[in-house]
Design an enzyme around this catalytic site. Structure first.
Site, short mmCIF file in Angstrom:
data_model
loop_
_atom_site.label_atom_id
_atom_site.label_comp_id
_atom_site.label_asym_id
_atom_site.label_seq_id
_atom_site.Cartn_x
_atom_site.Cartn_y
_atom_site.Cartn_z
CE1 TYR A 73 -2.02 6.88 -19.97
CE2 TYR A 73 -1.08 8.33 -18.30
CZ TYR A 73 -1.73 7.15 -18.65
OH TYR A 73 -2.11 6.28 -17.65
CG HIS A 126 1.06 5.40 -8.59
ND1 HIS A 126 -0.11 5.85 -8.03
CD2 HIS A 126 1.36 4.24 -7.96
CE1 HIS A 126 -0.50 5.00 -7.10
NE2 HIS A 126 0.37 4.03 -7.02
#
Ligand code: BV8
Ligand code: ZN
Length: 257
Positions: A73, A126
């Site tokens: 990430y 999301h």
């Protein structure tokens, strides 16, 4: 019969024509950010450092190796911060200004580029890459652009559990309020000129891939703009193959004649 489209929206030449009372629900995916230099999931074969994306983007994957998931990430945060919205993002922000409350943008993208393009009537179903929350307690989500160093796992100042990116992982439920807002929008504008437009999405991930059927059940005419064939392409009334950075300004820039 779900195919009874309330009112046709395509002009003689089959182009999208948004009439004076048109309402537009848009769904976007990774393909809309491709021309901003961000890799799509499908495009990268769904792999990162040979790890399956669905594995890294899952509670189980985080449980097994939180440092590896944070590296994944953190790299994506770096890329998202360096990226710029493209003409596709801007065309959607423009048509929002034109339609006002008759417009809603639902995105599967977590990169934040729609918001940076000026979209406000936006639902990030999301989640957000540039947000962090706690995996252990209800600490409020906080904006976070940090790219953590290799091996680093940030901890919660409240309960010392591992912090996690504020995204929805596979196997995790979407926020029911988001799905409700989509339902309310379709209910509110059904019967008028209701249009559903999906762009840059392969239709592989659920429940987002089912929105086209939800919209059809409310009488919407449905359009897909995508570079390649999508898994749910057969569910759309109109399919335009090509780059969204070109096709969205073309499709959405038209004024009723
Ligand atoms: C849930 C955040 C249940 C994280 C993401 C029904 C059937 C089968 C499976 C399921 C099902 N229902 C649920 C599932 C399981 C699962 C799922 O769908 N699995 C798939 C893989 C089969 N769904 C879930 O787990 C969902 N949760 O169901 O919870 C539940 C219920 C109650 C209680 C508990 C649990 C959660 C799904 C959300 C996961 N999180 N992202 C992160 O990003 O790290 S999904 C992530 O991948 C993205 O957000 C996006 O949604 C998806 C990728 O799809 P796309 O955006 O479409 O991208 P892709 O690369 O695939 O395609 C890009 C397209 O663009 C291509 O077609 C390409 O041709 C095109 N393109 C490229 N360049 C351009 C272009 N087009 C135009 N212009 C260009 N320039
Ligand atoms: Zn905590």
């Amino acid at each position: 019969m779900d195919d009874c489209v309330a009112r046709a929206t395509s002009s003689a030449d089959g182009e999208l024509e948004l009439g004076p009372d048109a309402a537009l629900l848009v769904l976007t995916g990774a393909g809309v950010s491709a021309e901003s230099g961000l890799p799509t999931y499908r495009g990268s074969g769904g792999l990162w450092r040979s790890h399956a994306f669905e594995r890294l983007a899952s509670p189980e994957g985080f449980q097994a190796d939180p440092a590896l998931v944070w590296r994944f990430y953190s790299e994506r945060r770096d890329a998202a911060l360096k990226a710029r919205p493209n003409a596709g993002h801007r065309a959607l922000a423009d048509v929002e200004r034109r339609l006002g409350e008759r417009f809603l943008l639902v995105t599967q993208n977590v990169d934040g580029l729609h918001r940076r393009a000026g979209s406000e009537r936006l639902i990030e179903i999301h989640g957000r890459l540039l947000g962090t929350r706690c995996s252990g307690c209800n600490r409020p989500e906080s904006p976070d652009e940090t790219a953590y160093a290799e091996g680093e796992v940030p901890r919660c100042e409240q309960c010392d559990s591992a912090l996690r990116p504020a995204v929805v992982w596979f196997g995790e439920a979407l926020d029911p309020a988001h799905l409700e807002a989509v339902d309310d929008f379709l209910d509110r504008w059904r019967g008028g000129q209701l249009v559903f437009l999906a762009a840059g999405t392969s239709g592989a991930v659920w429940p987002a891939a089912g929105l086209v059927d939800l919209a059809r059940s409310r009488g919407a005419e449905t359009w897909l703009v995508n570079a390649e064939r999508a898994d749910n392409a057969g569910r759309f009334h109109h399919v335009r193959r090509g780059p969204s950075g070109t096709l969205l300004p073309e499709l959405l820039g038209r004024r009723p004649s």
